[in-house]
Enzyme design. Structure first.
Site, PDB file in Angstrom:
ATOM      1  N   LYS A  89      43.452  52.566  44.644  1.00 24.95           N
ATOM      2  CA  LYS A  89      43.071  51.315  42.995  1.00 24.95           C
ATOM      3  C   LYS A  89      42.041  51.584  42.206  1.00 24.95           C
ATOM      4  O   LYS A  89      42.107  51.456  41.306  1.00 24.95           O
ATOM      5  CB  LYS A  89      42.188  50.405  44.332  1.00 24.95           C
ATOM      6  CG  LYS A  89      40.807  50.011  44.579  1.00 24.95           C
ATOM      7  CD  LYS A  89      40.618  48.933  45.622  1.00 24.95           C
ATOM      8  CE  LYS A  89      39.140  49.497  46.100  1.00 24.95           C
ATOM      9  NZ  LYS A  89      38.867  48.699  47.691  1.00 24.95           N
ATOM     10  N   ARG A 144      33.991  38.652  54.569  1.00 22.37           N
ATOM     11  CA  ARG A 144      34.971  38.615  53.837  1.00 22.37           C
ATOM     12  C   ARG A 144      36.508  38.831  54.374  1.00 22.37           C
ATOM     13  O   ARG A 144      36.793  37.283  54.821  1.00 22.37           O
ATOM     14  CB  ARG A 144      35.226  40.124  52.697  1.00 22.37           C
ATOM     15  CG  ARG A 144      36.114  40.625  51.779  1.00 22.37           C
ATOM     16  CD  ARG A 144      36.090  41.673  50.741  1.00 22.37           C
ATOM     17  NE  ARG A 144      36.898  42.447  50.974  1.00 22.37           N
ATOM     18  CZ  ARG A 144      37.029  43.046  50.454  1.00 22.37           C
ATOM     19  NH1 ARG A 144      36.576  43.862  49.186  1.00 22.37           N
ATOM     20  NH2 ARG A 144      37.900  44.361  50.668  1.00 22.37           N
TER      21      ARG A 144
END
Ligand SMILES: *Cc1c(COP(=O)(O)O)cnc(C)c1O
Length: 351
Positions: free
Chosen positions: A35, A128
């Protein structure tokens, strides 16, 4: 065309090989995370050349760029319900925490006559992604096993990304235990013990048996683990170097004149009076880089700040006499490089 980001591909390959060797010593397979560089195919190929067999990205459009590469592909952000079909098409594996999304993936996989593999995520304290409620995790695992087009492939966790909670042996033992509870298939389950923040624990021999995968980005790209933020031995931290062109060069006061207002974040900027200084402006800005995570190669240069399209430097103490049109080089860190790859204005040069 400037600005440009130069990628030292042999140094990157070296980092990858060092990390593959290191992880092999602990029976850990690496999922190479793409990414940061927007799944640039050339760089993803270097991961594979260095001995990695699995690639992961947070965005499905990035994985779609990698279809020609022979590797298992993981979507590492919790999937969007609206993207179930394209996820099944472009990813072999996805990381999940929602039953309704899993059902949509199963339906999409049925339509495409494919088996899609899923890893269930557990939140071990970072707040998260992932299941917090264990019962719900176990129920969901059961439900996935009953689905015809999904394969329960493993269990995973992510730490040190939002609350910056560190991985430790106790947390990962809990992950491994949950893994053995949802097991029951013939194949060994993937137990994915986190990201570059788990490297330190691994090197201190703190990884519980059974943790067999890490998803790594920063440590491959910058040779840095993420718990104590230390550089890993025999790796390069300067794979990515930005070059930007000087468009203005003038002696100016170090203090602004006039009434000073607030910046875009509502903060009042503070300036130190150092008298007249030689200031350079480079044609690059916050749109393309992050000034907190880059440093000039020339130690005589100080970064003063940046706006969207201008980078302000103090070059008074440099040994070199710069002129308009000269290039200034910066060693780039994670966020700065990520922005450079996302920017349409930064050229990529492979060395
Ligand atoms: C970004 C990301 C990683 C890689 O993290 P690094 O610190 O760069 O190694 C791993 N897992 C998930 C879920 C991520 O989003």
């Amino acid at each position: 065309m400037y600005p440009e980001i130069r990628i030292n591909t042999s140094r990157l390959l070296h980092n990858v090989k060092v990390m593959v060797n290191l992880c092999n010593q602990y029976n850990v397979k690496i999922t190479g995370i793409t990414k940061m560089f927007g799944a640039d195919v050339n760089l993803a190929q270097i991961y594979l050349d260095g001995g990695i067999h699995v690639l992961g990205d947070s965005r499905i459009e990035n994985l779609s760029k990698l279809t020609k590469l022979e590797a298992e592909k993981w979507l590492i952000r919790i999937p969007m319900l609206s993207e179930a079909a394209v996820i099944v098409k472009s990813a072999d594996v996805s990381l999940n925490s929602e039953l309704c999304t899993l059902q949509a993936l199963d339906a999409a996989a049925k339509q495409q006559k494919k088996i899609h593999k899923v890893i269930l995520m557990v939140d071990l304290g970072d707040i998260r992604e992932g299941f917090f409620n264990q019962e719900l995790l176990l129920q969901t695992a059961k439900a996935v096993k009953k689905m015809n087009y999904l394969q329960l492939y493993g269990i995973g966790t992510n730490l040190t990304c939002f609350s910056f909670v560190h991985p430790d042996s106790e947390k990962l033992l809990q992950l491994q235990k949950l893994g053995s509870m949802i097991d029951g298939g013939l194949q060994e389950l993937i137990v994915s013990g986190g990201n570059s923040a788990t490297i330190e624990l691994m090197m201190n021999r703190g990884l519980p048996k059974g943790i067999n995968n890490l998803r790594l980005g920063e440590s491959l790209l910058f040779g840095r683990e993420r718990a104590s933020y230390r550089y890993i031995e025999d790796t390069y931290s300067d794979v990515f170097v930005l070059r930007a062109e000087i468009v203005e060069l003038k002696e100016k006061p170090s203090l602004p004149w006039g009434k000073v207002g607030v910046d875009s974040y509502g903060r009042r900027p503070i300036f130190e009076d150092r008298g007249l200084r030689i200031k350079a402006i480079c044609a690059v800005g916050r749109l393309d880089i992050d000034i907190e995570t880059m440093r000039p190669l020339d130690p005589g240069i100080q970064i003063l700040g940046a706006s969207s399209d201008h980078l302000m430097l103090d070059i008074t103490d440099s040994e070199f006499s710069y002129k308009i049109g000269d290039l200034v080089e910066f060693v780039m860190g994670y966020f700065s490089t990520m922005r450079a790859f996302a920017s349409r204005s930064v050229a990529k040069v492979y060395q």
